[in-house]
Design a protein around this motif. Structure first.
Motif, PDB file in Angstrom:
ATOM      1  N   MET A   6       0.822  -1.205   0.000  1.00 38.51           N
ATOM      2  CA  MET A   6       0.000   0.000   0.000  1.00 38.51           C
ATOM      3  C   MET A   6       0.860   1.260   0.000  1.00 38.51           C
ATOM      4  O   MET A   6       1.768   1.399   0.817  1.00 38.51           O
ATOM      5  CB  MET A   6      -0.898   0.003   1.242  1.00 38.51           C
ATOM      6  N   GLN A   8       0.140   5.326   0.235  1.00 44.94           N
ATOM      7  CA  GLN A   8      -0.913   6.290   0.511  1.00 44.94           C
ATOM      8  C   GLN A   8      -0.413   7.698   0.205  1.00 44.94           C
ATOM      9  O   GLN A   8       0.671   8.090   0.641  1.00 44.94           O
ATOM     10  CB  GLN A   8      -1.372   6.184   1.955  1.00 44.94           C
ATOM     11  N   ARG A  41       2.732   0.200   5.473  1.00 42.06           N
ATOM     12  CA  ARG A  41       2.152   1.188   4.564  1.00 42.06           C
ATOM     13  C   ARG A  41       3.114   2.356   4.422  1.00 42.06           C
ATOM     14  O   ARG A  41       3.783   2.731   5.366  1.00 42.06           O
ATOM     15  CB  ARG A  41       0.812   1.700   5.076  1.00 42.06           C
ATOM     16  N   LYS A 140      -0.810  -1.036  -4.478  1.00 43.64           N
ATOM     17  CA  LYS A 140      -2.067  -0.300  -4.426  1.00 43.64           C
ATOM     18  C   LYS A 140      -1.816   1.141  -3.986  1.00 43.64           C
ATOM     19  O   LYS A 140      -1.036   1.389  -3.069  1.00 43.64           O
ATOM     20  CB  LYS A 140      -3.036  -0.977  -3.460  1.00 43.64           C
ATOM     21  N   GLU A 142      -3.668   4.437  -2.435  1.00 43.79           N
ATOM     22  CA  GLU A 142      -4.858   4.887  -1.714  1.00 43.79           C
ATOM     23  C   GLU A 142      -4.763   6.390  -1.521  1.00 43.79           C
ATOM     24  O   GLU A 142      -3.720   6.908  -1.125  1.00 43.79           O
ATOM     25  CB  GLU A 142      -4.951   4.188  -0.355  1.00 43.79           C
TER      26      GLU A 142
END
Length: 151
Positions: A6, A8, A41, A140, A142
């Motif tokens: 992840m 962010q 993250r 990913k 986010e």
């Protein structure tokens, strides 16, 4: 299926990447992502745009000089952040790593690639190099509302 790693980003950071890619079109843009990593993250707090120093074929290649990278490291240390990875654009090409991206990548970094189609930013994707350097896996992205906590 294994869960994706992840990355962010605040909306501001996300839009700064796209704006930089649009402003440099039809050439590739490049820059550094600064932030922190916690609990698996990565939180991108800020970006540093870096001028593409590639002398030729700038539509398909970028170059960050060692002294510019060192300045980015020094800046990150001063503000209490770390370099989480690099971003660059792919003018009129998919937001997928090229063989050259694979050849020069470092295993720990996130690599954000922005596809810019006819001057308009399109897909934005992030990639992590496998430890054996054989390929990239998608990471990913986010979007975060507001500013990040913890700095």
């Amino acid at each position: 299926m294994e869960e994706l790693a992840m990355l962010q980003l605040t909306h501001t950071a996300f839009h700064k990447v796209k704006l930089h890619a649009m402003q440099t079109y039809p050439e590739e843009c490049c820059g550094v992502m600064l932030g922190i990593e916690q609990n698996g993250r990565r939180y991108v707090h800020d970006l540093l745009e870096i001028r593409n120093r590639k002398e030729e074929n700038r539509e398909r290649r970028y170059l960050i000089l060692p002294e510019e990278y060192k300045r980015a490291e020094d800046h990150a240390a001063r503000v209490g952040l770390q370099i989480l990875g690099l971003y660059h654009s792919h003018p009129d090409h998919p937001a997928e790593p090229s063989q050259l991206d694979l050849d020069f990548a470092l295993p720990w970094f996130s690599y954000v690639i922005v596809c810019v189609e006819a001057g308009i930013p399109a897909a934005v994707r992030s990639w992590l190099l496998r430890d054996d350097r054989s390929a990239f896996d998608e990471e990913k992205i986010e979007m975060l509302d507001g500013e990040l906590q913890g700095t």
